[in-house]
Design a protein around this motif. Structure first.
Motif, PDB file in Angstrom:
ATOM      1  N   VAL A 150       0.848  -1.198   0.000  1.00 17.53           N
ATOM      2  CA  VAL A 150       0.000   0.000   0.000  1.00 17.53           C
ATOM      3  C   VAL A 150       0.879   1.241   0.000  1.00 17.53           C
ATOM      4  N   TRP A 151       1.931   1.219   0.837  1.00 11.62           N
ATOM      5  CA  TRP A 151       2.813   2.384   0.904  1.00 11.62           C
ATOM      6  C   TRP A 151       3.423   2.683  -0.459  1.00 11.62           C
ATOM      7  N   GLU A 152       3.765   1.601  -1.182  1.00 12.96           N
ATOM      8  CA  GLU A 152       4.334   1.764  -2.518  1.00 12.96           C
ATOM      9  C   GLU A 152       3.397   2.548  -3.414  1.00 12.96           C
ATOM     10  N   SER A 153       2.104   2.269  -3.254  1.00 14.14           N
ATOM     11  CA  SER A 153       1.119   2.853  -4.167  1.00 14.14           C
ATOM     12  C   SER A 153       0.688   4.266  -3.762  1.00 14.14           C
ATOM     13  N   LEU A 154       1.108   4.713  -2.596  1.00 17.29           N
ATOM     14  CA  LEU A 154       0.639   6.021  -2.131  1.00 17.29           C
ATOM     15  C   LEU A 154       1.504   7.157  -2.672  1.00 17.29           C
ATOM     16  N   GLU A 155       0.861   8.276  -2.901  1.00 16.90           N
ATOM     17  CA  GLU A 155       1.566   9.426  -3.443  1.00 16.90           C
ATOM     18  C   GLU A 155       1.018  10.685  -2.804  1.00 16.90           C
ATOM     19  N   GLU A 156       1.870  11.575  -2.420  1.00 15.39           N
ATOM     20  CA  GLU A 156       1.386  12.814  -1.817  1.00 15.39           C
ATOM     21  C   GLU A 156       0.571  13.595  -2.842  1.00 15.39           C
ATOM     22  N   GLY A 157      -0.539  14.121  -2.430  1.00  9.44           N
ATOM     23  CA  GLY A 157      -1.389  14.902  -3.323  1.00  9.44           C
ATOM     24  C   GLY A 157      -2.474  14.066  -3.979  1.00  9.44           C
ATOM     25  N   ALA A 158      -2.320  12.729  -3.919  1.00 12.04           N
ATOM     26  CA  ALA A 158      -3.318  11.861  -4.559  1.00 12.04           C
ATOM     27  C   ALA A 158      -4.627  11.874  -3.760  1.00 12.04           C
ATOM     28  N   VAL A 159      -5.705  11.614  -4.484  1.00 14.62           N
ATOM     29  CA  VAL A 159      -7.018  11.546  -3.830  1.00 14.62           C
ATOM     30  C   VAL A 159      -7.423  10.074  -3.788  1.00 14.62           C
ATOM     31  N   ILE A 160      -7.786   9.606  -2.605  1.00 15.07           N
ATOM     32  CA  ILE A 160      -8.135   8.194  -2.466  1.00 15.07           C
ATOM     33  C   ILE A 160      -9.377   8.040  -1.587  1.00 15.07           C
ATOM     34  N   LYS A 161      -9.938   6.825  -1.694  1.00 11.16           N
ATOM     35  CA  LYS A 161     -11.106   6.551  -0.855  1.00 11.16           C
ATOM     36  C   LYS A 161     -10.652   5.773   0.375  1.00 11.16           C
ATOM     37  N   GLY A 162     -11.354   5.950   1.473  1.00 13.76           N
ATOM     38  CA  GLY A 162     -11.020   5.221   2.696  1.00 13.76           C
ATOM     39  C   GLY A 162     -12.239   5.091   3.581  1.00 13.76           C
ATOM     40  N   ILE A 163     -12.072   4.303   4.629  1.00 17.12           N
ATOM     41  CA  ILE A 163     -13.173   4.101   5.575  1.00 17.12           C
ATOM     42  C   ILE A 163     -12.726   4.626   6.940  1.00 17.12           C
ATOM     43  N   VAL A 164     -13.557   5.445   7.535  1.00 16.80           N
ATOM     44  CA  VAL A 164     -13.233   5.970   8.861  1.00 16.80           C
ATOM     45  C   VAL A 164     -13.292   4.810   9.850  1.00 16.80           C
ATOM     46  N   ARG A 165     -12.196   4.567  10.557  1.00 16.26           N
ATOM     47  CA  ARG A 165     -12.144   3.446  11.500  1.00 16.26           C
ATOM     48  C   ARG A 165     -12.415   3.883  12.931  1.00 16.26           C
TER      49      ARG A 165
END
Ligand code: F3S
Length: 713
Positions: free
Chosen positions: A468-483
């Motif tokens: 996951v860290w590999e795929s992350l990029e600063e400034g990118a917009v992503i979906k997530g679930i509030v835990r």
């Protein structure tokens, strides 16, 4: 040496301090009393009594004497009572218990609730409860914790000798029940160490001796812990209670531990008794051999065997239950059918077997073929352990503190805390299931394996995280679930790793608590603001997904527009009106009403929803000037205009002039003037202005009006 004694056995620091202190006091003051038994051990009590140290149950019995407070401690009221009874008090409360008293007393100073894990009737618990200034609930297990009411805040503490496993099962329940739970780990490390070591020893031993008073809760707990692992565990108060046939000292491992109220001398007595027994047993055949040199010679020709040794023997007898094997020893060996691996074994076959016991109690050697397989399997597990390879195990049995798994025929212990990366409520759910495990501890000599499923899950999680860290990029917009939500922000699962939306990044407006904006399990679209690879922290932003309110304010609130807002603040110079979260405008006091007002509150109140007119907007300065007055004035009815009288119409019409007639008239006028003998009058000035013309017209109504120019002409 088959006798193994636990290192952490016998008097703990607190009890030793109390016993030594009482002895010292008795030497100093002569006869003294202790408030309750100093230790729960009859032998120790007897010795103390011989020293003039007597235990009393009722405080009144201590009147006028030197009274010792034992390591359990007492409630504050007891000190006062002893004082009133004219006692000299020697306080030997264990420092761990004193710390517990300080914790509950400090927390409950303002009447806050304390939840105390422990046995309600235990003297230490009774004493601790006395130090609480608010409500106290005592629970001894998760079921009792479940029965507690929901609470806003409370402190959770435990009896110093409370079992750690029970504490671990109670805490999750309390965390659910109490909104703001403060947890203090007050369990004494001596207890934890003693129990852990006893558990380990019990797993290795064939038989266990737990030495201590039967009335001691701590010793009973220790006994139960050992017994759950080693079924041949015995609780004894003294060496005299060891049964003659307790264990085979030659072939079996005997573990010895002792409760916190057992003095060293008592423990030593037990160890010595067992050691003597071993030596005596060893001496008997030697003495007999000396007596009978013939028998000694015969025995010298026989093979010598020991438990764990692999020997080859011949099958000499077979029954449905067991196989008899001649291994060249003075007695034949027996293999139970379930310990036989070779299925088609026949009389006369030579088979390889392992000596389990030199003497099974009936004079037979106990053998096993399965043990050899186990040894080979164990060797493979050693290899896997050294190569950091995972193994497969099947959940077999729930034991105290964890689960026993079958790993290639070898028993492996998986501690409850290593079963999952989350808290496991029912260990039994793993029975019959195949688990991927990592061996975390392996003792070749003791043949002991401790495995972990948690380590496997963690490693899997780590590799998932890395992906996951590999795929992350600063400034990118992503979906997530509030835990989960905390006071400082919301944690969002963005595909296996959690990022934090700080409370200030939830909205462009001020947010007091994240719950105002998001809730657990909500799907959100967020922007990655920062990735801290070193500290594995991901900073997310939710507000960054929306335009800044001031950027679009000029379009939304153009000058002259009328908008609805809420009065959020009032100052001496005006009222601040929130048009939307983050966008406030000011209605100056002069703009609050159509008439002059002394104070802003005369026109509006905080919380009012009002219509206002936008006078001006400055997005750079983040200022909007609003007006109620302008709006009211716009809405006021216009005064009715008085109708002005119509101006007389000027008729610039050219009237045809009869020159002759005019000439004639002038002549007649001149003649008439002469006839009146008047000095010659100047002819009248001809009207040149409109007014003059009007006057003239009035004077000479019969005459048609003449245009001035024409008249002059
Ligand atoms: Fe104190 Fe721990 Fe012993 S609390 S009395 S040192 S078991």
């Amino acid at each position: 040496m088959p006798i193994r004694t636990a290192k952490h056995a016998g008097f703990c620091m607190g009890v030793k301090r109390a016993v030594d202190g009482a002895m010292k006091a008795s030497r100093q003051f002569g006869r003294i009393v202790t408030i309750g038994e100093l230790v729960h051990n009859p032998q120790v009590i007897r010795r103390l009594e011989e020293q003039g140290i007597r235990a009393v149950e009722a405080l009144s019995e201590a009147a006028g004497q030197t009274a010792v407070i034992r390591s359990h401690g007492v409630a504050p009221g007891v000190y006062e009572e002893l004082n009133a009874l004219d006692c000299q008090t020697i306080d030997l409360t264990c420092p761990y218990v004193q710390r517990l008293h300080e914790i509950v007393s400090r927390y409950s100073g303002d009447g806050r609730t304390v939840i105390h894990a422990g046995q309600m009737d235990h003297p230490e618990v009774i004493g601790t409860v006395g130090w609480c200034n608010g409500e106290v609930y005592t629970v001894s297990d998760a079921a009792q914790a479940e029965a507690l009411p929901e609470m806003d805040e409370a402190l959770a503490v435990a009896q110093t000798t409370f079992p750690h496993e029970a504490w671990e099962t109670i805490l999750p329940v309390l965390r659910r029940k109490v909104k703001h739970l403060t947890v203090e780990d007050t369990i004494c490390t001596a207890t934890v160490l003693r129990q852990n070591e006893a558990r380990q020893l019990a797993a290795e031993a064939d038989a266990m001796l737990v030495v201590g008073g039967r009335k001691s809760a701590n010793t009973r707990k220790l006994y139960e812990t050992c017994r759950a692992i080693c079924s041949r565990t015995l609780l004894i108060e003294s060496a005299d209670e060891i049964p003659a046939d307790f264990a085979d000292i030659h072939s079996e491992i005997i573990g010895i531990t002792a409760g916190a109220s057992t003095p060293d001398w008592l423990l030593k007595e037990v160890v010595t008794r067992m050691t003597d027994k071993e030596q005596m047993d060893q001496q008997v055949p030697a003495e007999e051999a000396e007596k009978n040199s013939f028998m000694a010679d015969v025995e010298a020709t026989l093979v010598k065997i020991r438990p764990g040794q692999t020997v080859t023997g011949t099958v000499v007898q077979m029954t449905d239950e067991e196989i008899c094997v001649n291994i060249g020893f003075k007695s034949d060996g027996l293999i139970k059918r379930e310990d036989l691996v070779t299925e088609d074994v026949k009389m006369g076959d030579e088979i390889e077997v392992e000596v389990v016991k030199v003497n099974d109690g009936d004079g037979n050697v106990l053998l096993s073929q399965r043990n050899i397989l186990k040894r080979k399997a164990f060797a493979k597990l050693v290899e896997k352990f050294e190569n950091d390879e995972y193994v497969e195990g099947i959940g077999k049995e729930v034991v105290k503190g964890g689960l026993i798994c079958d790993v290639d025929g070898i028993r492996a212990f998986v501690p409850a805390s290593q079963l999952s990366n989350r808290y496991v409520e029912k260990i039994g759910e793993f029975i019959g299931k195949t688990l991927t495990l990592k061996i975390i501890e392996l003792d070749e000599q003791k043949r002991r394996i401790v495995a972990s499923r948690k380590a496997v899950l963690k490693a899997e999680e780590a590799s998932r995280k890395a992906e996951v860290w590999e795929s992350l990029e600063e400034g990118a917009v992503i979906k997530g679930i509030v835990r989960r939500l905390t006071d400082f922000g919301a944690f969002v699962d963005i595909g296996g790793v959690d990022g934090l939306i700080h409370v200030t990044d939830l909205s462009w407006s001020h947010v007091k608590h994240p719950s105002e904006i998001v809730h657990p399990d909500q799907e959100v679209e967020v922007k990655i603001l920062n990735l801290d690879h070193e500290r594995e922290r991901i900073q997310l932003g939710l507000k960054q997904m929306q335009p800044k309110p001031w950027d679009v304010a000029p379009q939304k609130y153009p000058e002259g527009s009328v908008v609805i807002g809420k009065v959020v603040r009032i100052t001496t110079f005006g009222a601040f009106v929130e048009l939307e979260p983050g966008v406030d405008g000011l209605v100056h006091i002069s703009q609050c009403a159509t008439t002059r007002i002394d104070k802003v509150e005369d026109a509006v109140s905080v919380g009012d929803e009002i219509n206002v007119k936008v006078l001006s907007i400055d997005p750079q300065a983040k200022r909007i000037s609003l007006s109620i007055r302008a709006l009211l004035e716009d809405e006021a009815p216009k005064p009715v205009q008085e109708e002005k009288p119509a101006e007389p119409e000027v008729i610039d019409e050219i009237v045809p002039v009869d020159i002759e007639a005019v000439g004639k008239q002038l002549e007649e006028e001149a003649a008439a003037a002469e006839a009146e003998e008047a000095p010659a009058e100047k002819p009248k000035k001809k009207a040149s202005s409109k007014k003059a013309k009007e006057a003239e017209a009035a004077e000479q109504p019969a005459e048609p009006e003449k245009p001035a120019d024409d008249a002059e002409a």
